[in-house]
Scaffold this motif. Sequence first.
Motif, PDB file in Angstrom:
ATOM      1  N   TYR A 125     -16.611  29.047 -25.116  1.00  0.00           N
ATOM      2  CA  TYR A 125     -16.554  27.626 -24.785  1.00  0.00           C
ATOM      3  C   TYR A 125     -17.977  27.095 -24.791  1.00  0.00           C
ATOM      4  O   TYR A 125     -18.888  27.743 -24.278  1.00  0.00           O
ATOM      5  CB  TYR A 125     -15.906  27.447 -23.406  1.00  0.00           C
ATOM      6  CG  TYR A 125     -15.763  26.013 -22.945  1.00  0.00           C
ATOM      7  CD1 TYR A 125     -15.127  25.056 -23.732  1.00  0.00           C
ATOM      8  CD2 TYR A 125     -16.252  25.620 -21.696  1.00  0.00           C
ATOM      9  CE1 TYR A 125     -14.984  23.749 -23.297  1.00  0.00           C
ATOM     10  CE2 TYR A 125     -16.107  24.310 -21.246  1.00  0.00           C
ATOM     11  CZ  TYR A 125     -15.478  23.380 -22.050  1.00  0.00           C
ATOM     12  OH  TYR A 125     -15.339  22.089 -21.616  1.00  0.00           O
TER      13      TYR A 125
ATOM     14  N   ASP B 197     -16.945  18.749 -26.237  1.00  0.00           N
ATOM     15  CA  ASP B 197     -16.842  20.156 -25.836  1.00  0.00           C
ATOM     16  C   ASP B 197     -15.984  20.845 -26.884  1.00  0.00           C
ATOM     17  O   ASP B 197     -15.129  20.208 -27.516  1.00  0.00           O
ATOM     18  CB  ASP B 197     -16.302  20.325 -24.413  1.00  0.00           C
ATOM     19  CG  ASP B 197     -14.893  19.782 -24.211  1.00  0.00           C
ATOM     20  OD1 ASP B 197     -14.495  18.830 -24.908  1.00  0.00           O
ATOM     21  OD2 ASP B 197     -14.172  20.302 -23.327  1.00  0.00           O
TER      22      ASP B 197
ATOM     23  N   THR C  49      -6.778  32.038 -25.682  1.00  0.00           N
ATOM     24  CA  THR C  49      -7.414  30.858 -25.105  1.00  0.00           C
ATOM     25  C   THR C  49      -6.311  29.865 -24.750  1.00  0.00           C
ATOM     26  O   THR C  49      -5.154  30.082 -25.065  1.00  0.00           O
ATOM     27  CB  THR C  49      -8.387  30.208 -26.109  1.00  0.00           C
ATOM     28  OG1 THR C  49      -7.719  30.058 -27.372  1.00  0.00           O
ATOM     29  CG2 THR C  49      -9.636  31.045 -26.305  1.00  0.00           C
TER      30      THR C  49
ATOM     31  N   TYR D   3      -5.467  25.811 -22.400  1.00  0.00           N
ATOM     32  CA  TYR D   3      -5.961  24.695 -21.594  1.00  0.00           C
ATOM     33  C   TYR D   3      -5.113  24.509 -20.346  1.00  0.00           C
ATOM     34  O   TYR D   3      -5.067  23.440 -19.776  1.00  0.00           O
ATOM     35  CB  TYR D   3      -5.900  23.452 -22.491  1.00  0.00           C
ATOM     36  CG  TYR D   3      -6.685  22.242 -22.082  1.00  0.00           C
ATOM     37  CD1 TYR D   3      -7.999  22.337 -21.610  1.00  0.00           C
ATOM     38  CD2 TYR D   3      -6.119  20.968 -22.201  1.00  0.00           C
ATOM     39  CE1 TYR D   3      -8.717  21.203 -21.267  1.00  0.00           C
ATOM     40  CE2 TYR D   3      -6.827  19.829 -21.857  1.00  0.00           C
ATOM     41  CZ  TYR D   3      -8.125  19.941 -21.395  1.00  0.00           C
ATOM     42  OH  TYR D   3      -8.836  18.813 -21.056  1.00  0.00           O
ATOM     43  N   THR D   4      -4.412  25.591 -19.943  1.00  0.00           N
ATOM     44  CA  THR D   4      -3.454  25.456 -18.849  1.00  0.00           C
ATOM     45  C   THR D   4      -3.750  26.344 -17.646  1.00  0.00           C
ATOM     46  O   THR D   4      -3.242  26.085 -16.558  1.00  0.00           O
ATOM     47  CB  THR D   4      -2.029  25.814 -19.331  1.00  0.00           C
ATOM     48  OG1 THR D   4      -1.998  27.200 -19.691  1.00  0.00           O
ATOM     49  CG2 THR D   4      -1.610  24.960 -20.515  1.00  0.00           C
ATOM     50  N   GLY D   5      -4.518  27.409 -17.832  1.00  0.00           N
ATOM     51  CA  GLY D   5      -4.760  28.357 -16.757  1.00  0.00           C
ATOM     52  C   GLY D   5      -3.561  29.223 -16.444  1.00  0.00           C
ATOM     53  O   GLY D   5      -3.540  29.931 -15.447  1.00  0.00           O
TER      54      GLY D   5
ATOM     55  N   ARG E 276      -3.876  21.087 -17.004  1.00  0.00           N
ATOM     56  CA  ARG E 276      -5.336  21.263 -17.097  1.00  0.00           C
ATOM     57  C   ARG E 276      -6.025  20.671 -15.872  1.00  0.00           C
ATOM     58  O   ARG E 276      -7.034  21.198 -15.401  1.00  0.00           O
ATOM     59  CB  ARG E 276      -5.859  20.667 -18.403  1.00  0.00           C
ATOM     60  CG  ARG E 276      -5.850  19.146 -18.539  1.00  0.00           C
ATOM     61  CD  ARG E 276      -7.117  18.472 -18.072  1.00  0.00           C
ATOM     62  NE  ARG E 276      -6.924  17.024 -17.948  1.00  0.00           N
ATOM     63  CZ  ARG E 276      -7.804  16.230 -17.369  1.00  0.00           C
ATOM     64  NH1 ARG E 276      -8.909  16.694 -16.836  1.00  0.00           N
ATOM     65  NH2 ARG E 276      -7.565  14.926 -17.287  1.00  0.00           N
TER      66      ARG E 276
ATOM     67  N   MET F 236      -6.229  22.911 -12.900  1.00  0.00           N
ATOM     68  CA  MET F 236      -7.253  23.943 -13.075  1.00  0.00           C
ATOM     69  C   MET F 236      -8.678  23.391 -13.001  1.00  0.00           C
ATOM     70  O   MET F 236      -9.647  24.139 -13.014  1.00  0.00           O
ATOM     71  CB  MET F 236      -7.072  24.635 -14.438  1.00  0.00           C
ATOM     72  CG  MET F 236      -5.778  25.413 -14.563  1.00  0.00           C
ATOM     73  SD  MET F 236      -5.573  26.645 -13.253  1.00  0.00           S
ATOM     74  CE  MET F 236      -6.961  27.719 -13.572  1.00  0.00           C
TER      75      MET F 236
ATOM     76  N   PHE G 103     -10.025  21.572 -15.385  1.00  0.00           N
ATOM     77  CA  PHE G 103     -10.593  21.570 -16.737  1.00  0.00           C
ATOM     78  C   PHE G 103     -10.894  20.129 -17.158  1.00  0.00           C
ATOM     79  O   PHE G 103     -10.068  19.233 -16.970  1.00  0.00           O
ATOM     80  CB  PHE G 103      -9.633  22.193 -17.749  1.00  0.00           C
ATOM     81  CG  PHE G 103      -9.374  23.666 -17.557  1.00  0.00           C
ATOM     82  CD1 PHE G 103     -10.294  24.485 -16.934  1.00  0.00           C
ATOM     83  CD2 PHE G 103      -8.197  24.239 -18.014  1.00  0.00           C
ATOM     84  CE1 PHE G 103     -10.056  25.849 -16.762  1.00  0.00           C
ATOM     85  CE2 PHE G 103      -7.939  25.591 -17.857  1.00  0.00           C
ATOM     86  CZ  PHE G 103      -8.872  26.397 -17.229  1.00  0.00           C
ATOM     87  N   CYS G 104     -12.058  19.930 -17.766  1.00  0.00           N
ATOM     88  CA  CYS G 104     -12.466  18.589 -18.200  1.00  0.00           C
ATOM     89  C   CYS G 104     -11.694  18.128 -19.432  1.00  0.00           C
ATOM     90  O   CYS G 104     -11.398  18.920 -20.325  1.00  0.00           O
ATOM     91  CB  CYS G 104     -13.962  18.575 -18.529  1.00  0.00           C
ATOM     92  SG  CYS G 104     -15.027  18.765 -17.094  1.00  0.00           S
TER      93      CYS G 104
ATOM     94  N   LEU H 253     -20.910  22.044 -15.900  1.00  0.00           N
ATOM     95  CA  LEU H 253     -20.880  22.949 -17.052  1.00  0.00           C
ATOM     96  C   LEU H 253     -22.230  23.638 -17.270  1.00  0.00           C
ATOM     97  O   LEU H 253     -22.589  23.995 -18.382  1.00  0.00           O
ATOM     98  CB  LEU H 253     -20.462  22.179 -18.318  1.00  0.00           C
ATOM     99  CG  LEU H 253     -19.049  21.561 -18.274  1.00  0.00           C
ATOM    100  CD1 LEU H 253     -18.781  20.744 -19.532  1.00  0.00           C
ATOM    101  CD2 LEU H 253     -17.984  22.642 -18.111  1.00  0.00           C
TER     102      LEU H 253
ATOM    103  N   PRO I 132     -10.727  25.740  -9.074  1.00  0.00           N
ATOM    104  CA  PRO I 132      -9.519  24.957  -9.343  1.00  0.00           C
ATOM    105  C   PRO I 132      -8.806  24.565  -8.060  1.00  0.00           C
ATOM    106  O   PRO I 132      -9.021  25.160  -6.993  1.00  0.00           O
ATOM    107  CB  PRO I 132      -8.660  25.914 -10.179  1.00  0.00           C
ATOM    108  CG  PRO I 132      -9.107  27.285  -9.774  1.00  0.00           C
ATOM    109  CD  PRO I 132     -10.561  27.157  -9.472  1.00  0.00           C
TER     110      PRO I 132
END
Length: 361
Positions: A83, A96, A187, A189-191, A234, A237, A239-240, A257, A359
């Motif tokens: 990332y 990103d 990978t 985007y949900t955790g 997301r 978690m 996540f941006c 970050l 999170p």
Amino acid sequence: MKNTAFTQKHLDAGAKMAPFAGFNMPISYTGINDEHAAVRNNAGVFDVSHMGEFILKGEGALDLIQRITTNDASKLTAGKAQYSALTNNEGGIVDDLLVYCLEPNKSYMLVVNAGNIQKDWDWISAHNTTGVEMHNISEKTCLLAVQGPNATKILQTLTEMDILNLKYYTFTKGKFAGVDNVLVSATGYTGAGGVEIYFEDSNGAADIIWDAIFEAGKTAGIKPIGLGARDTLRLEMGFCLYGNDIDDTTSPLEAGLGWITRFTKNFTAKSILEKQKSEGVNRKLVGFEMIDKGIPRHDYQISDAEGNIIGKVTSGTQAPSLQKAIGMGYVTTENTHTDNEIYILVRDKKLKAKVVKLPFQ
């Protein structure tokens, strides 16, 4: 408005569709809460083919990536992903992205946000001063994110690649559901665990792979998932989301970050970010949960107890798994400590919230 290779599948499944980043995308099928729970507890399939993919090849590929991204791509070996972020000349975030190492020092894939494909391509091209071979393969690449604790168990039946034991941020390539040259990456985007599947939209591959996944997951109850639940997942978690929580005016250090910002190499605006690191930043992105009843929304102002404006909300929702309203936003640095009380201004009301660690729990 563009369609993906799966648009008809979404329509056939009764998806509620809406424009997103220039694409006709599914927002929900059976409802955001139901789809959110399916991913957290079982498995769900997202069509994220709107994302952008660039291939960078040649002797100078790694050098180019090192000069334009904040993370250290020299650490990547074949089969590993990272990332990272592209920074502009002022230290803001162009985008990103994910960096995939296909062949060390020679071949990489960059995965960028759908709304930034042209902007990113132009930015990278402008810095390509050594003749690195660049290919924008976004339009011919399909991408499915199969997420959830049971995702890899379901998918393993469709391939001889070992995806059950695929470590986080690594990937493998091979035959999947009878289709050659499929890249499967641990990978998402949900955790919630799972993989992302990249393949070329040719010879009916999209229909073959979509149908095979849903057939394999039929008895397990796998579901198609829209972008609505992708956003709630997301956000839980921390996540941006580009355009909400990070953009051209936010620095990686303000956005939390710093962990993908490596000062052991030269990259765009390194000196600006080094100064921020040594002197500190004036604002930071925090997570917060509501104490008073109400749902925070993007761009709502944040104040302190005295009513002084100290920042603004960037993302907010009623979190399905947590059964409470949560959000993220930038506040002045002195207001960022855990349990600090802040107030979200909703119309004429000042609703109490508190800063929490990410999170969310």
